[in-house]
Each structure stands twice: as structure tokens, then as C-alpha cells.
Write an enzyme that holds these catalytic residues in place. Structure first.
Site, PDB file in Angstrom:
ATOM      1  N   ARG A 144      -6.227  11.930  17.855  1.00 51.64           N
ATOM      2  CA  ARG A 144      -5.140  11.479  16.987  1.00 51.64           C
ATOM      3  C   ARG A 144      -5.180   9.988  16.904  1.00 51.64           C
ATOM      4  O   ARG A 144      -4.719   9.428  15.969  1.00 51.64           O
ATOM      5  CB  ARG A 144      -3.963  12.156  17.692  1.00 51.64           C
ATOM      6  CG  ARG A 144      -2.663  11.966  16.912  1.00 51.64           C
ATOM      7  CD  ARG A 144      -1.698  13.071  17.334  1.00 51.64           C
ATOM      8  NE  ARG A 144      -1.309  12.868  18.692  1.00 51.64           N
ATOM      9  CZ  ARG A 144      -0.665  13.500  19.456  1.00 51.64           C
ATOM     10  NH1 ARG A 144      -0.944  15.034  19.209  1.00 51.64           N
ATOM     11  NH2 ARG A 144      -0.503  13.143  20.671  1.00 51.64           N
ATOM     12  N   TYR A 195       7.411  -2.519  -3.353  1.00 51.31           N
ATOM     13  CA  TYR A 195       6.710  -1.222  -3.898  1.00 51.31           C
ATOM     14  C   TYR A 195       7.669  -0.139  -3.892  1.00 51.31           C
ATOM     15  O   TYR A 195       8.689   0.245  -2.997  1.00 51.31           O
ATOM     16  CB  TYR A 195       5.716  -1.134  -2.888  1.00 51.31           C
ATOM     17  CG  TYR A 195       4.735   0.161  -3.147  1.00 51.31           C
ATOM     18  CD1 TYR A 195       4.039   0.295  -4.361  1.00 51.31           C
ATOM     19  CD2 TYR A 195       4.777   1.398  -2.207  1.00 51.31           C
ATOM     20  CE1 TYR A 195       3.261   1.435  -4.649  1.00 51.31           C
ATOM     21  CE2 TYR A 195       3.988   2.353  -2.623  1.00 51.31           C
ATOM     22  CZ  TYR A 195       3.201   2.454  -3.831  1.00 51.31           C
ATOM     23  OH  TYR A 195       2.473   3.586  -3.850  1.00 51.31           O
ATOM     24  N   ASP A 248       4.202  -6.827   3.311  1.00 56.74           N
ATOM     25  CA  ASP A 248       3.146  -5.804   2.541  1.00 56.74           C
ATOM     26  C   ASP A 248       2.239  -6.934   1.786  1.00 56.74           C
ATOM     27  O   ASP A 248       2.627  -7.386   0.946  1.00 56.74           O
ATOM     28  CB  ASP A 248       3.785  -4.963   1.580  1.00 56.74           C
ATOM     29  CG  ASP A 248       2.828  -4.197   1.111  1.00 56.74           C
ATOM     30  OD1 ASP A 248       1.792  -4.377   0.739  1.00 56.74           O
ATOM     31  OD2 ASP A 248       3.256  -2.759   0.786  1.00 56.74           O
ATOM     32  N   LYS A 250      -6.522   0.349  -1.500  1.00 56.37           N
ATOM     33  CA  LYS A 250      -6.539  -0.583  -2.698  1.00 56.37           C
ATOM     34  C   LYS A 250      -8.098  -1.285  -2.482  1.00 56.37           C
ATOM     35  O   LYS A 250      -8.925  -0.644  -2.476  1.00 56.37           O
ATOM     36  CB  LYS A 250      -5.446  -1.471  -2.774  1.00 56.37           C
ATOM     37  CG  LYS A 250      -4.226  -0.633  -3.131  1.00 56.37           C
ATOM     38  CD  LYS A 250      -3.821  -0.195  -4.512  1.00 56.37           C
ATOM     39  CE  LYS A 250      -2.595   0.938  -4.526  1.00 56.37           C
ATOM     40  NZ  LYS A 250      -1.394   0.323  -4.075  1.00 56.37           N
TER      41      LYS A 250
HETATM   42  C1  PLP Z   1      -0.266   1.230  -3.420  1.00 52.36           C
HETATM   43  C2  PLP Z   1       0.624   0.352  -2.383  1.00 52.36           C
HETATM   44  C3  PLP Z   1       1.137   0.770  -1.445  1.00 52.36           C
HETATM   45  C4  PLP Z   1       0.924   2.366  -1.177  1.00 52.36           C
HETATM   46  O1  PLP Z   1      -0.226   2.455  -0.662  1.00 52.36           O
HETATM   47  P1  PLP Z   1      -0.997   4.092  -0.720  1.00 52.36           P
HETATM   48  O2  PLP Z   1      -2.204   4.023   0.033  1.00 52.36           O
HETATM   49  O3  PLP Z   1      -1.234   4.576  -2.101  1.00 52.36           O
HETATM   50  O4  PLP Z   1       0.310   4.892   0.126  1.00 52.36           O
HETATM   51  C5  PLP Z   1       2.085   0.188  -0.683  1.00 52.36           C
HETATM   52  N1  PLP Z   1       1.942  -1.157  -1.213  1.00 52.36           N
HETATM   53  C6  PLP Z   1       1.578  -1.824  -2.299  1.00 52.36           C
HETATM   54  C7  PLP Z   1       2.022  -3.255  -2.465  1.00 52.36           C
HETATM   55  C8  PLP Z   1       0.867  -1.052  -2.951  1.00 52.36           C
HETATM   56  O5  PLP Z   1       0.307  -1.318  -4.110  1.00 52.36           O
END
Ligand code: PLP
Length: 384
Positions: A56, A109, A179, A204
Site C-alpha cells: 500500500r 480547480y 496546487d 498532466k
Molecule cells: C487536472 C488537475 C487536477 C486533477 O488531477 P487528476 O489527476 O485529473 O485528478 C488538479 N489540479 C489541477 C490544477 C489540474 O489541472
């Protein structure tokens, strides 16, 4: 080894030594089998998510990926999670304890905002949203445990003054989480700017090939302590397969990002000259209100930005989007391909008064030939 380009090539390969291969092996596992009792006991002295204990918290593949991300983020440690949203959720939830006050930037987001509003509010947890540094200053108090920001903000592409936010946080010993998906560790040195916890949707650019869901949380051990415990107790997990893919993607992060930047600036500049375009919201453009802060805090620009179109009706808007050949209609940017996504004004909370005729699209500029991308937009603009 201090330069990013060298780290991207040489780190995260420790476990490859035995196989004499370039890349580390993909190790899947549930049970960890220890050679003896003292090794078993020692594993509980280590840090979960960094040493083999139980599947895990990861295998050697996970640890290779995490140590690479920590190193390129100029910090001590990294926790990988199942996706970007779960990374945001882990950090926010770890601080959402009874009696705590959490302050969140308005335009984060969308799913992060939903989580905060629908899951964290209540049960003795107080949540406030802020749009400006001044508002933040007026909101924080002794109970505030976490300031959560995103830079630039999703869709509205607003820059925030990180130094000012970090200063406010210091007055009350508040943790600052950010973020930082857009800038990647390459273009945005979150920890160097004083942010305690950085989060990336590795889905991303870190993976960069649109074929993995993964999240990362980075910071010093002391700053990640609460989050790490929360992850341990809630079974936060990243599949070694995903970590292996992302580690492979990371090798080319630098070359990809430079090309995304070059292409995005070229297309954004071209768009600004088109009669169908009212405004390009992209802090890397000198015309953008966030340009000075962008220059001060970032060392490069990523591919996503928002475009406000001139007056058009819904049918024209739809025909424009459908006419594009090279821009896929999709949300999750960060891969090698260009994308378009419809965005509506109410997604931009800080600009709720945008006139309805100013329809928005969010573009992600991929690695295609930049002139062909402009030509594709040009032919689709005939619908407007
Ligand atoms: C895409 C994104 C997320 C979420 O990521 P996932 O892997 O799709 O859950 C969070 N924050 C930002 C700024 C994003 O562009």
C-alpha cells in the site's frame, strides 16, 4: 548534480543497477517479505511511502519516482497518490480537523472546490474562500491551519503574489499548500518561494503522455507529517505501474516543456491579433495583468491558457469548436497533444460578471507544429 536537465536523466535509477538496464524495473507487490525479524521491525522505523513495508505504501518503483520528484522540486520528500485530485484531497483533509479554519483561493480547480464545499465544510471545520491578498489578510486568524492556493488559478489564469501570501501565513504559523500543476517543478519553484506543500497532478506534464492518472505531494518531512499520516490511515496509494510510466515521462520533461512554452507563446500572440478574439488570458503575455508576478515567480510558461471570444451565439461557438482538426475536445491537458475545452463564465468565480457574449475556451497547446495549430484555429474561426 544540481541542474534539472541532469537530474531528469540520472536520478530515479538506483534499482536499475542489478539488471544492468537503463531504467529501473517495474516492481509490483502486495506483501513485502522480510529476510528476518529485525528487518521486519526496522521497516516500521522507516517512513511509509519511502521504504518497503507493505504494498500500500509502494514498492521500489514508487520510491524511485518519489525521490526523483522530490529532487527536482528542491525538497526532501514526496508522496505519490492515485491522481491529482486525491493529492489535493489528502492535503486538505489532513488539515480539516475539528475546530480548524481553512482558507482556499476562489478559483481553484473545480473538483477541488467541490471537495471543500461538499465534504470538508461542517463538522466543526470552517472554510473561507478568498480572491485577493487583502481578503486573505482579513480572513486569517489563530484557528487558520491551512491556506490552499493554485497558481495560476484554473481557467481564470490569475497570478497570485506568493511572497505576500507566505508572509501572511507566517504571522499565524499557517501551512501554505499550492496546487502547482500548471508550472511543473521545472517552471515553478514552489518550495523556493516559501510554499510548504506543493501538489501536482502528475497526470498532466509530469507523465506527459495522456495515459496515466497520478498525483504527487512534495515538501519537507516536517511539513508533510500530517498529510503523510492521513495518507497512511486512508490507504492513499499510487500504482507502481503508474509511477514507472511517469518516471519514464519525466526523462523528457525539460524538452517537452520548452516546446510547450514556445508553441503556447506563438499561438497566444497570434490569437491576440485575430478579430474573433477579445482577450487572451495568459500571464506569460506582457498584456496580461499577471505578467509582472509571472515574471517574478516562474521561469517558463506552460501550454494551457484561456481565450475570451468576441460576441458569438451558441451555434457559432459550437461550429467553431467542432471545426477544429488538430485540437481535441477534452479536459485533461499536459499530454503532447493540443486540446480545446469550452469554459463558461461562471467557472471563473472571480469574474462572475463577464458578459455572456464573451464565450470562453481553454486551450492546451501541444507539441505540434505551431504554424499548423494557428492555421487550424484560423479555418475554424470562419464559423464565428
Ligand atoms: C487536472 C488537475 C487536477 C486533477 O488531477 P487528476 O489527476 O485529473 O485528478 C488538479 N489540479 C489541477 C490544477 C489540474 O489541472
Amino acid at each position: 548534480m544540481s541542474k534539472l536537465d541532469t537530474k531528469l536523466v540520472h536520478l530515479g535509477r538506483v534499482s536499475a543497477t542489478e539488471s544492468l538496464a537503463v531504467n529501473p524495473p517495474l516492481v509490483r507487490g502486495s506483501t513485502t517479505v522480510f529476510p528476518n525479524l529485525s528487518a521486519f521491525k526496522a521497516s516500521y522505523q522507516g517512513t511509509a511511502f519511502e521504504t518497503p513495508r507493505y504494498g500500500r505504501s509502494g514498492t521500489s518503483t514508487t520510491f524511485e519516482f518519489q525521490s526523483m520528484v522530490a529532487a527536482i522540486s528542491n525538497t526532501e520528500s514526496c508522496i505519490a497518490t492515485s491522481c491529482g485530485l486525491s493529492a489535493c484531497a489528502a492535503v486538505l483533509s489532513a488539515y480539516a480537523k475539528d475546530g480548524a479554519h481553512i482558507v482556499v483561493q476562489n478559483d481553484v480547480y473545480g473538483p477541488t472546490r467541490s471537495l471543500v464545499e461538499k465534504e470538508l465544510k461542517g463538522d466543526g471545520v470552517k472554510v473561507s474562500f478568498f480572491a485577493s491578498v487583502q481578503e486573505l489578510q482579513n480572513l486569517v486568524n489563530e484557528q487558520t491551519k491551512l491556506i490552499f492556493i493554485e497558481i495560476p488559478t484554473s481557467l481564470s489564469m490569475k497570478m497570485l503574489d506568493v511572497a505576500a501570501i507566505v508572509n501572511i501565513a507566517k504571522q499565524y504559523d499557517i501551512t501554505v499548500a499550492c496546487d502547482a500543476t500548471w508550472g511543473t517543478p521545472m517552471f515553478f519553484d514552489a518550495h523556493g518561494l516559501g510554499i510548504n506543500i506543493a501538489i501536482h497532478a502528475a497526470t498532466k506534464y509530469i507523465n506527459g503522455h495522456s495515459d496515466v492518472m497520478l498525483g504527487v505531494i512534495t515538501g519537507r518531512y516536517s511539513d508533510l507529517e500530517l498529510t503523510r499520516r492521513w495518507c497512511e490511515r486512508h490507504g492513499a496509494y499510487a500504482a507502481p505501474d503508474s509511477c514507472w510510466m511517469a518516471l519514464r515521462g519525466l526523462r523528457t520533461l525539460s524538452v517537452r516543456m520548452k516546446r510547450h512554452e514556445e508553441n503556447a507563446l506563438y499561438v497566444a500572440n497570434w490569437l491576440q491579433q485575430q478579430p474573433q478574439v477579445k482577450r487572451v488570458m495568459f500571464p506569460a503575455l506582457p498584456s496580461d495583468p499577471g505578467y509582472a508576478l509571472f515574471k517574478a515567480q516562474f521561469c517558463g510558461a506552460a501550454g494551457p491558457f484561456t481565450v475570451e471570444l468576441r460576441s458569438c451565439n451558441e451555434a457559432q461557438y459550437e461550429n467553431f469548436i467542432n471545426a477544429l482538426q488538430l485540437f481535441g475536445l477534452g479536459t485533461s491537458w499536459g499530454g503532447f497533444e493540443s486540446l480545446i475545452m469550452p469554459a463558461i463564465a461562471h467557472h471563473l468565480r472571480s469574474q462572475a460578471t463577464l458578459p455572456d457574449e464573451g464565450r470562453l475556451v481553454r486551450l492546451h497547446i501541444g507539441l505540434e507544429d505551431k504554424e499548423e495549430l494557428c492555421a487550424d484555429l484560423h479555418q475554424a474561426f470562419f464559423n464565428l
